[in-house]
Enzyme design. Structure first.
Site, PDB file in Angstrom:
ATOM      1  N   ALA A  20       0.801  -1.222   0.000  1.00 25.92           N
ATOM      2  CA  ALA A  20       0.000   0.000   0.000  1.00 25.92           C
ATOM      3  C   ALA A  20       0.839   1.279   0.000  1.00 25.92           C
ATOM      4  O   ALA A  20       0.717   2.110  -0.912  1.00 25.92           O
ATOM      5  CB  ALA A  20      -0.940  -0.012   1.200  1.00 25.92           C
ATOM      6  N   GLU A  44      10.120  -5.660  -4.263  1.00 25.02           N
ATOM      7  CA  GLU A  44       9.143  -6.369  -3.444  1.00 25.02           C
ATOM      8  C   GLU A  44       9.600  -7.812  -3.303  1.00 25.02           C
ATOM      9  O   GLU A  44       9.804  -8.504  -4.300  1.00 25.02           O
ATOM     10  CB  GLU A  44       7.754  -6.302  -4.088  1.00 25.02           C
ATOM     11  CG  GLU A  44       6.725  -7.250  -3.513  1.00 25.02           C
ATOM     12  CD  GLU A  44       6.539  -7.131  -2.004  1.00 25.02           C
ATOM     13  OE1 GLU A  44       6.481  -8.178  -1.323  1.00 25.02           O
ATOM     14  OE2 GLU A  44       6.472  -5.985  -1.487  1.00 25.02           O
ATOM     15  N   CYS A  54      -5.931  -6.562   4.942  1.00 30.59           N
ATOM     16  CA  CYS A  54      -7.117  -6.488   5.805  1.00 30.59           C
ATOM     17  C   CYS A  54      -8.234  -7.393   5.297  1.00 30.59           C
ATOM     18  O   CYS A  54      -9.119  -7.785   6.061  1.00 30.59           O
ATOM     19  CB  CYS A  54      -7.626  -5.053   5.870  1.00 30.59           C
ATOM     20  SG  CYS A  54      -6.400  -3.848   6.399  1.00 30.59           S
ATOM     21  N   ARG A  81       2.783   1.740 -16.163  1.00 30.73           N
ATOM     22  CA  ARG A  81       2.828   3.168 -15.832  1.00 30.73           C
ATOM     23  C   ARG A  81       4.252   3.676 -15.657  1.00 30.73           C
ATOM     24  O   ARG A  81       4.478   4.771 -15.144  1.00 30.73           O
ATOM     25  CB  ARG A  81       2.016   3.430 -14.558  1.00 30.73           C
ATOM     26  CG  ARG A  81       0.575   2.934 -14.682  1.00 30.73           C
ATOM     27  CD  ARG A  81      -0.252   3.314 -13.486  1.00 30.73           C
ATOM     28  NE  ARG A  81      -0.491   4.744 -13.450  1.00 30.73           N
ATOM     29  CZ  ARG A  81      -0.603   5.468 -12.338  1.00 30.73           C
ATOM     30  NH1 ARG A  81      -0.479   4.864 -11.171  1.00 30.73           N
ATOM     31  NH2 ARG A  81      -0.816   6.750 -12.390  1.00 30.73           N
ATOM     32  N   ASP A 296       3.125   0.484   7.572  1.00 29.46           N
ATOM     33  CA  ASP A 296       3.194  -0.239   8.840  1.00 29.46           C
ATOM     34  C   ASP A 296       4.577  -0.251   9.480  1.00 29.46           C
ATOM     35  O   ASP A 296       4.741  -0.837  10.554  1.00 29.46           O
ATOM     36  CB  ASP A 296       2.734  -1.687   8.639  1.00 29.46           C
ATOM     37  CG  ASP A 296       1.252  -1.790   8.334  1.00 29.46           C
ATOM     38  OD1 ASP A 296       0.565  -0.752   8.366  1.00 29.46           O
ATOM     39  OD2 ASP A 296       0.779  -2.913   8.053  1.00 29.46           O
ATOM     40  N   TYR A 439     -31.380  11.980  10.735  1.00 28.09           N
ATOM     41  CA  TYR A 439     -32.324  11.179  11.528  1.00 28.09           C
ATOM     42  C   TYR A 439     -33.512  10.748  10.682  1.00 28.09           C
ATOM     43  O   TYR A 439     -34.092  11.536   9.930  1.00 28.09           O
ATOM     44  CB  TYR A 439     -32.861  11.964  12.728  1.00 28.09           C
ATOM     45  CG  TYR A 439     -34.144  11.350  13.273  1.00 28.09           C
ATOM     46  CD1 TYR A 439     -34.103  10.118  13.934  1.00 28.09           C
ATOM     47  CD2 TYR A 439     -35.377  11.953  13.060  1.00 28.09           C
ATOM     48  CE1 TYR A 439     -35.282   9.510  14.383  1.00 28.09           C
ATOM     49  CE2 TYR A 439     -36.550  11.363  13.512  1.00 28.09           C
ATOM     50  CZ  TYR A 439     -36.498  10.145  14.165  1.00 28.09           C
ATOM     51  OH  TYR A 439     -37.651   9.544  14.601  1.00 28.09           O
ATOM     52  N   TRP A 447     -32.508  10.679  19.313  1.00 31.95           N
ATOM     53  CA  TRP A 447     -31.169  11.004  19.805  1.00 31.95           C
ATOM     54  C   TRP A 447     -30.249   9.844  19.419  1.00 31.95           C
ATOM     55  O   TRP A 447     -30.412   8.733  19.903  1.00 31.95           O
ATOM     56  CB  TRP A 447     -31.168  11.194  21.324  1.00 31.95           C
ATOM     57  CG  TRP A 447     -31.646  12.558  21.742  1.00 31.95           C
ATOM     58  CD1 TRP A 447     -32.926  12.924  22.032  1.00 31.95           C
ATOM     59  CD2 TRP A 447     -30.841  13.716  21.899  1.00 31.95           C
ATOM     60  NE1 TRP A 447     -32.969  14.250  22.361  1.00 31.95           N
ATOM     61  CE2 TRP A 447     -31.705  14.770  22.286  1.00 31.95           C
ATOM     62  CE3 TRP A 447     -29.481  13.995  21.751  1.00 31.95           C
ATOM     63  CZ2 TRP A 447     -31.268  16.061  22.531  1.00 31.95           C
ATOM     64  CZ3 TRP A 447     -29.033  15.283  21.998  1.00 31.95           C
ATOM     65  CH2 TRP A 447     -29.908  16.297  22.379  1.00 31.95           C
TER      66      TRP A 447
END
Length: 463
Positions: A20, A44, A54, A81, A296, A439, A447
């Site tokens: 990421a 990598e 995740c 790219r 991380d 609401y 509330w």
């Protein structure tokens, strides 16, 4: 003029880590500078790039059908790219004075040096793997990479029995417990803490504990794993604590992660109390003009406590990459910090937190009051309304919001975003009571539960 040897007039950016933060940085830098201005080389050590770690529990559990759904951008897309992406290549040393990195081909073992003008360190995190007898036996799995997920799925498919033990009850442990339940396994979670989810206060963790047991998960708290027992075939067969043994056809380690900063440490770069790299607001490594770090492997400023914190989350990693890429590419961006927001779930139970826990507030010298309220996700008379517990911390005397924890069913998790915004804006609980939230009976009571807690907290902190 470029400091390295190479193409005249073209700077070289070297990125260590292809997930990421690293690839977000490379992609953003490429948007700002073309190949004729900036050469980008990315290393990598694995075989995948830009994937969602995740999402692995949801792939293992069957909510996500296939591995490739977790890949945001393939290596081929990055290369198209103009990024020289080298997979299966592990950086083994950073030579800061010489402005170069040494990389080793994982398959062949050959090593070579690559000079850089600008360097991005995005080495991520390593799973905590305790030094226990049997921890490396077949049938014991971590879940950090897509390869880990694939290996676990293969073990689950071949398992002769249906007993699983998860070691650890943080986010990873709880999510993997759900994944294994979904796969039809009997699940035991062995947890060294008093309650699951140590990112919550213990009273809120107790709600998670009860809900997990209600789902058929066996919770073993206050238990330290001493070894993984193996059978005659060498495979894991049980998890042992000082008091008991828990049979297992598969063992999943969900103990958490630590910053992977061995390279940075060996290079003499500054690390914080949690072992993560220290950066400035531009994500530049402190004291080093042309080295950036994100994801991380770094520590971030907690805007509520004012202290550095280690928070390994994909949301931050992508933001770090955007900031780094903008600065490397000649633009300007900063990452001011976090308030510590995180959400998770176990089956239909949603778990959310932001800001400080009681022990966090006490540790930094804040005096506080707490309130806990019970409410519902929708108007009580509307079909499908479900209970929700909200705990709120506010600073004594000033009433400044310090933290919120929410446990409930539908609608609990994303409600924490109200508190995350209020924390970022440094609002008081009194100010929060006037928030003009949406609401209608299908969505909330008149509330909202967060505002009910804010009203109660405001009354408690008033002199």
């Amino acid at each position: 003029m470029s400091m390295r040897e190479g193409q005249d007039g073209t700077e070289r950016l070297v990125v260590i880590g292809g997930d990421a933060a690293g690839m977000s940085a490379a992609s953003q830098a490429r948007r700002l500078k073309g190949p004729g201005e900036l050469e980008i080389v990315a290393f990598e050590r694995g075989r995948f790039t830009s994937f969602s770690a995740c999402g692995i529990p949801y792939w293992v559990g069957g909510d996500v059908a296939e591995r490739d759904a977790l890949i945001a951008r393939t290596p081929e897309e990055h290369r198209a790219r103009g990024i020289d992406l080298r997979l299966g290549t592990e950086v083994t040393a950073i030579d800061v004075p010489g402005r170069r990195v040494r990389a080793r081909d994982v398959d062949s073992g050959t090593e070579s040096w690559t000079p850089y003008d600008k360097l991005v360190i995005a080495t991520g995190a390593r799973p905590v793997r305790p030094d226990l007898p049997g921890v490396d036996a077949p049938g014991v799995h971590g879940v950090q990479t897509l390869g880990d997920g694939q290996a676990l799925l293969q073990t689950l498919a071949r398992a002769h029995g249906r007993r699983a033990v998860v070691v650890g009850a943080g986010y990873i442990g709880v999510e993997m417990a759900e994944a294994l339940i979904n796969r039809g396994f009997e699940v035991t979670v062995v947890n060294r803490g008093k309650e699951p989810m140590s990112t919550l206060d213990a009273d809120m963790g107790r709600l998670v504990h009860r809900a997990m047991e209600g789902l058929g998960i066996t919770m073993v708290n206050d238990a330290e794993v001493t070894k993984i027992l193996t059978g005659e075939d060498g495979r894991a067969r049980a998890v042992a604590t000082q008091d008991a043994e828990y049979p297992a056809d598969v063992v999943v380690l969900g103990i958490g992660v630590r910053p992977d900063t061995a390279l940075a440490r060996a290079a003499g770069l500054p690390l914080g109390a949690h072992g993560g790299l220290l950066t400035d607001l531009a994500m530049r490594v402190r004291g080093h003009e042309d080295i950036w770090a994100g994801g991380d492997c770094v520590e971030v400023l907690n805007l509520v406590s004012g202290q550095e914190q280690y928070v390994p989350l994909g949301t931050h990693a992508n933001k770090h990459g955007q900031v780094i890429g903008s600065n490397v590419g000649g633009g300007y961006a900063t990452f001011p910090g976090v308030v510590g927001t995180a959400v998770s779930k176990v089956c239909d139970l949603e778990i959310a937190r932001t800001g400080l826990r009681e022990k966090d507030a006490g540790r930094v010298g804040l005096r506080y009051e707490t309130v806990t309220i019970e409410s519902t996700s929708r108007a009580g008379y509307y079909p499908g309304a479900s209970p929700m517990t909200v705990k709120m911390l506010a600073e004594r005397r000033t009433g400044r919001l310090l933290g919120v924890q929410i446990v409930g069913r539908e609608g609990a998790a994303k409600r924490v975003d109200i508190a995350a915004v209020a924390l970022t804006a440094q609002m008081t609980v009194e100010q929060m009571t006037a928030l003009d939230l949406g609401y209608a009976p299908p969505f909330s009571p008149v509330w909202d539960p967060v505002l009910v807690a804010a009203r109660k907290a405001a009354a408690k902190v008033r002199p």
